[in-house]
Design a protein around this motif. Structure first.
Motif, PDB file in Angstrom:
ATOM      1  N   ASP A 116       0.828  -1.218   0.000  1.00  0.00           N
ATOM      2  CA  ASP A 116       0.000   0.000   0.000  1.00  0.00           C
ATOM      3  C   ASP A 116       0.856   1.260   0.000  1.00  0.00           C
ATOM      4  O   ASP A 116       0.524   2.262   0.640  1.00  0.00           O
ATOM      5  N   PHE A 117       1.964   1.209  -0.763  1.00  0.00           N
ATOM      6  CA  PHE A 117       2.892   2.335  -0.836  1.00  0.00           C
ATOM      7  C   PHE A 117       2.949   2.898  -2.253  1.00  0.00           C
ATOM      8  O   PHE A 117       3.952   3.432  -2.698  1.00  0.00           O
ATOM      9  N   ASN A 118       1.854   2.783  -2.967  1.00  0.00           N
ATOM     10  CA  ASN A 118       1.766   3.307  -4.316  1.00  0.00           C
ATOM     11  C   ASN A 118       1.486   4.808  -4.308  1.00  0.00           C
ATOM     12  O   ASN A 118       0.983   5.362  -3.331  1.00  0.00           O
ATOM     13  N   THR A 119       1.794   5.432  -5.420  1.00  0.00           N
ATOM     14  CA  THR A 119       1.380   6.806  -5.703  1.00  0.00           C
ATOM     15  C   THR A 119       0.685   6.808  -7.058  1.00  0.00           C
ATOM     16  O   THR A 119       0.724   5.816  -7.791  1.00  0.00           O
ATOM     17  N   SER A 120       0.083   7.919  -7.406  1.00  0.00           N
ATOM     18  CA  SER A 120      -0.605   7.994  -8.699  1.00  0.00           C
ATOM     19  C   SER A 120       0.366   7.817  -9.856  1.00  0.00           C
ATOM     20  O   SER A 120      -0.037   7.406 -10.953  1.00  0.00           O
ATOM     21  N   ALA A 121       1.642   8.082  -9.617  1.00  0.00           N
ATOM     22  CA  ALA A 121       2.636   7.979 -10.691  1.00  0.00           C
ATOM     23  C   ALA A 121       3.066   6.545 -10.962  1.00  0.00           C
ATOM     24  O   ALA A 121       3.590   6.255 -12.045  1.00  0.00           O
ATOM     25  N   ILE A 122       2.868   5.646 -10.005  1.00  0.00           N
ATOM     26  CA  ILE A 122       3.383   4.282 -10.183  1.00  0.00           C
ATOM     27  C   ILE A 122       2.304   3.212 -10.126  1.00  0.00           C
ATOM     28  O   ILE A 122       2.620   2.022 -10.147  1.00  0.00           O
ATOM     29  N   THR A 123       1.040   3.608 -10.064  1.00  0.00           N
ATOM     30  CA  THR A 123      -0.029   2.609 -10.128  1.00  0.00           C
ATOM     31  C   THR A 123      -0.986   2.969 -11.257  1.00  0.00           C
ATOM     32  O   THR A 123      -1.372   4.133 -11.402  1.00  0.00           O
ATOM     33  N   PRO A 124      -1.377   1.981 -12.061  1.00  0.00           N
ATOM     34  CA  PRO A 124      -2.308   2.275 -13.150  1.00  0.00           C
ATOM     35  C   PRO A 124      -3.766   2.331 -12.713  1.00  0.00           C
ATOM     36  O   PRO A 124      -4.605   2.879 -13.419  1.00  0.00           O
ATOM     37  N   SER A 125      -4.093   1.779 -11.546  1.00  0.00           N
ATOM     38  CA  SER A 125      -5.505   1.636 -11.156  1.00  0.00           C
ATOM     39  C   SER A 125      -6.102   2.921 -10.591  1.00  0.00           C
ATOM     40  O   SER A 125      -7.292   3.178 -10.743  1.00  0.00           O
ATOM     41  N   GLY A 126      -5.284   3.717  -9.912  1.00  0.00           N
ATOM     42  CA  GLY A 126      -5.807   4.902  -9.240  1.00  0.00           C
ATOM     43  C   GLY A 126      -6.569   4.601  -7.973  1.00  0.00           C
ATOM     44  O   GLY A 126      -7.153   5.506  -7.364  1.00  0.00           O
ATOM     45  N   ASN A 127      -6.576   3.341  -7.525  1.00  0.00           N
ATOM     46  CA  ASN A 127      -7.313   2.960  -6.325  1.00  0.00           C
ATOM     47  C   ASN A 127      -6.552   3.424  -5.080  1.00  0.00           C
ATOM     48  O   ASN A 127      -5.418   2.994  -4.839  1.00  0.00           O
ATOM     49  N   ILE A 128      -7.182   4.248  -4.283  1.00  0.00           N
ATOM     50  CA  ILE A 128      -6.471   4.855  -3.155  1.00  0.00           C
ATOM     51  C   ILE A 128      -6.266   3.853  -2.024  1.00  0.00           C
ATOM     52  O   ILE A 128      -5.386   4.059  -1.172  1.00  0.00           O
ATOM     53  N   HIS A 129      -6.987   2.719  -2.032  1.00  0.00           N
ATOM     54  CA  HIS A 129      -6.697   1.730  -0.995  1.00  0.00           C
ATOM     55  C   HIS A 129      -5.325   1.073  -1.202  1.00  0.00           C
ATOM     56  O   HIS A 129      -4.861   0.344  -0.313  1.00  0.00           O
ATOM     57  N   GLY A 130      -4.659   1.354  -2.310  1.00  0.00           N
ATOM     58  CA  GLY A 130      -3.283   0.915  -2.510  1.00  0.00           C
ATOM     59  C   GLY A 130      -2.257   1.994  -2.207  1.00  0.00           C
ATOM     60  O   GLY A 130      -1.063   1.804  -2.452  1.00  0.00           O
ATOM     61  N   MET A 131      -2.697   3.115  -1.625  1.00  0.00           N
ATOM     62  CA  MET A 131      -1.815   4.261  -1.394  1.00  0.00           C
ATOM     63  C   MET A 131      -1.716   4.747   0.056  1.00  0.00           C
ATOM     64  O   MET A 131      -0.978   5.711   0.309  1.00  0.00           O
ATOM     65  N   PRO A 132      -2.431   4.186   1.026  1.00  0.00           N
ATOM     66  CA  PRO A 132      -2.482   4.858   2.333  1.00  0.00           C
ATOM     67  C   PRO A 132      -1.152   4.999   3.040  1.00  0.00           C
ATOM     68  O   PRO A 132      -0.911   6.020   3.694  1.00  0.00           O
ATOM     69  N   VAL A 133      -0.258   4.008   2.955  1.00  0.00           N
ATOM     70  CA  VAL A 133       1.021   4.140   3.657  1.00  0.00           C
ATOM     71  C   VAL A 133       1.837   5.266   3.038  1.00  0.00           C
ATOM     72  O   VAL A 133       2.446   6.080   3.750  1.00  0.00           O
ATOM     73  N   ALA A 134       1.827   5.348   1.703  1.00  0.00           N
ATOM     74  CA  ALA A 134       2.537   6.442   1.037  1.00  0.00           C
ATOM     75  C   ALA A 134       1.950   7.795   1.431  1.00  0.00           C
ATOM     76  O   ALA A 134       2.690   8.739   1.723  1.00  0.00           O
ATOM     77  N   CYS A 135       0.618   7.891   1.461  1.00  0.00           N
ATOM     78  CA  CYS A 135      -0.016   9.158   1.842  1.00  0.00           C
ATOM     79  C   CYS A 135       0.356   9.554   3.260  1.00  0.00           C
ATOM     80  O   CYS A 135       0.651  10.724   3.537  1.00  0.00           O
ATOM     81  N   LEU A 136       0.337   8.592   4.172  1.00  0.00           N
ATOM     82  CA  LEU A 136       0.676   8.885   5.560  1.00  0.00           C
ATOM     83  C   LEU A 136       2.124   9.362   5.697  1.00  0.00           C
ATOM     84  O   LEU A 136       2.441  10.162   6.583  1.00  0.00           O
ATOM     85  N   CYS A 137       2.989   8.880   4.792  1.00  0.00           N
ATOM     86  CA  CYS A 137       4.394   9.297   4.807  1.00  0.00           C
ATOM     87  C   CYS A 137       4.636  10.557   3.983  1.00  0.00           C
ATOM     88  O   CYS A 137       5.785  10.964   3.780  1.00  0.00           O
ATOM     89  N   GLY A 138       3.549  11.173   3.502  1.00  0.00           N
ATOM     90  CA  GLY A 138       3.657  12.467   2.843  1.00  0.00           C
ATOM     91  C   GLY A 138       3.688  12.438   1.340  1.00  0.00           C
ATOM     92  O   GLY A 138       3.882  13.488   0.710  1.00  0.00           O
ATOM     93  N   HIS A 139       3.478  11.266   0.721  1.00  0.00           N
ATOM     94  CA  HIS A 139       3.568  11.137  -0.724  1.00  0.00           C
ATOM     95  C   HIS A 139       2.169  10.916  -1.300  1.00  0.00           C
ATOM     96  O   HIS A 139       1.667   9.793  -1.350  1.00  0.00           O
ATOM     97  N   GLY A 140       1.552  12.007  -1.717  1.00  0.00           N
ATOM     98  CA  GLY A 140       0.198  11.914  -2.229  1.00  0.00           C
ATOM     99  C   GLY A 140      -0.427  13.287  -2.306  1.00  0.00           C
ATOM    100  O   GLY A 140       0.234  14.312  -2.068  1.00  0.00           O
ATOM    101  N   PRO A 141      -1.711  13.346  -2.609  1.00  0.00           N
ATOM    102  CA  PRO A 141      -2.385  14.641  -2.737  1.00  0.00           C
ATOM    103  C   PRO A 141      -2.557  15.319  -1.383  1.00  0.00           C
ATOM    104  O   PRO A 141      -2.723  14.657  -0.359  1.00  0.00           O
ATOM    105  N   ALA A 142      -2.553  16.645  -1.395  1.00  0.00           N
ATOM    106  CA  ALA A 142      -2.657  17.413  -0.148  1.00  0.00           C
ATOM    107  C   ALA A 142      -3.935  17.108   0.608  1.00  0.00           C
ATOM    108  O   ALA A 142      -3.962  17.193   1.841  1.00  0.00           O
ATOM    109  N   GLU A 143      -4.995  16.727  -0.115  1.00  0.00           N
ATOM    110  CA  GLU A 143      -6.254  16.399   0.551  1.00  0.00           C
ATOM    111  C   GLU A 143      -6.110  15.230   1.519  1.00  0.00           C
ATOM    112  O   GLU A 143      -6.898  15.086   2.459  1.00  0.00           O
TER     113      GLU A 143
END
Length: 308
Positions: free
Chosen positions: A130-157
């Motif tokens: 779950d350390f994906n960003t929009s730049a490295i995942t084709p799906s855009g599913n945010i349930h694959g991004m939460p760890v990255a977002c928590l570490c500051g890599h993701g949209p400001a929202e």
């Protein structure tokens, strides 16, 4: 044993995923007896029902994110609910719902720890990093991004919920049970220094040594947060998830994991995520999840000298 009051908060949405069904997870866990299971071990427990948020519009990704505004709305609401329970001295147990919701729950926990001067340790039990960003995942599913977002890599929202960006440092989190990682995600994990105990590591050294390493440094000043994605478990015993990956922990390995967490006495908050009853068999995955939660709150085969 931790005897703080437990507050159950349901979050019935699959807003961060492409497959629907995880929205039914909170009710499946209630039907499986999660309230009664925790109360059985002496913990005062309250079920505060479900928080509410936008409906799932089931649209495709826009600028690399699926349902960004709706995901942000759910997580802001959840942050406020979890933070309120922590401030009351309760142990919040968030039942989801897809794993994008951990952005809100962990943002609240991290804020609580900052304001109280406590250390934070997060155990992320999952088949996926779950350390994906929009730049490295084709799906855009945010349930694959939460760890990255928590570490500051993701949209400001999403990266600033709770008042600070990043919400956590990679040093705060341990990923356990990982066995499905995208190519770009592998490189990003290495670059950011995230500590990952994948299934090969568990196969080589065993679950006991894995948990000893993951819990190293946890002390009486540490708030321990567990974020359990049910697909952490092998699908042979836990089929009711949307993203099964073969080769996960067995029943006994999972029980040992929960028992060792319980032994620390430091569990301060808990997520149970990604249960999809539409894909389950007679609620067996929900019942297994409740069985594991019992171990987190005191179930053991024998009385042991370090138990109170």
């Amino acid at each position: 044993m931790n005897m703080r009051p437990v507050s159950i908060i349901g979050v019935p949405t699959d807003i961060g995923a492409s497959a629907i069904g995880a929205r039914m997870g909170p009710e499946a866990l209630r039907v499986a007896g999660i309230v009664e299971a925790i109360a059985r071990y002496g913990c005062p427990v309250s079920d505060w029902g479900n928080v509410t948020g936008p409906l799932n519009p089931q649209r495709g990704p826009v600028d690399g994110f699926r349902h960004l505004d709706e995901v942000a709305a759910w997580n802001r609401t959840l942050h406020d609910a979890i933070f309120a329970e922590l401030e009351k001295g309760s142990l919040p147990l968030m039942v989801g719902g897809d794993h994008c919701l951990a952005i809100g729950s962990i943002s609240a926990v991290a804020r609580h720890c900052r304001e109280r001067g406590h250390k934070l340790r997060i155990l992320w039990l999952d088949a996926h990093a779950d350390f994906n960003t929009s730049a490295i995942t084709p799906s855009g599913n945010i349930h694959g991004m939460p760890v990255a977002c928590l570490c500051g890599h993701g949209p400001a929202e999403l990266t600033g919920i709770g008042g600070r960006t990043p919400v956590i440092s990679p040093a705060d989190i341990r990923l356990i049970g990982i066995r499905s990682v995208d190519e770009g995600e592998k490189r990003f994990l290495l670059e950011q220094g995230v500590e990952v105990f994948d299934m090969r590591y568990i196969d080589e050294v065993g679950m006991r040594r894995t948990l000893e390493m993951a819990l190293d440094g946890v002390d009486e000043d540490t708030h321990l947060h567990v974020s359990l994605d049910v697909d952490f478990l092998d699908p042979e015993i836990a089929p009711g998830v949307g993203t099964t990956v073969r080769g996960g922990p067995t029943y006994r390995e999972a029980q040992l994991c929960m028992e060792m967490i319980a032994d620390t006495g430091r569990l301060g908050s808990l997520d149970i995520m990604e249960l999809n009853p539409a894909l389950d068999h007679r609620n067996m995955t929900a019942e297994l999840a409740v069985d594991l939660v019992e171990s987190l709150f005191g179930k053991s085969t024998l009385l042991r000298l370090y138990q109170s």
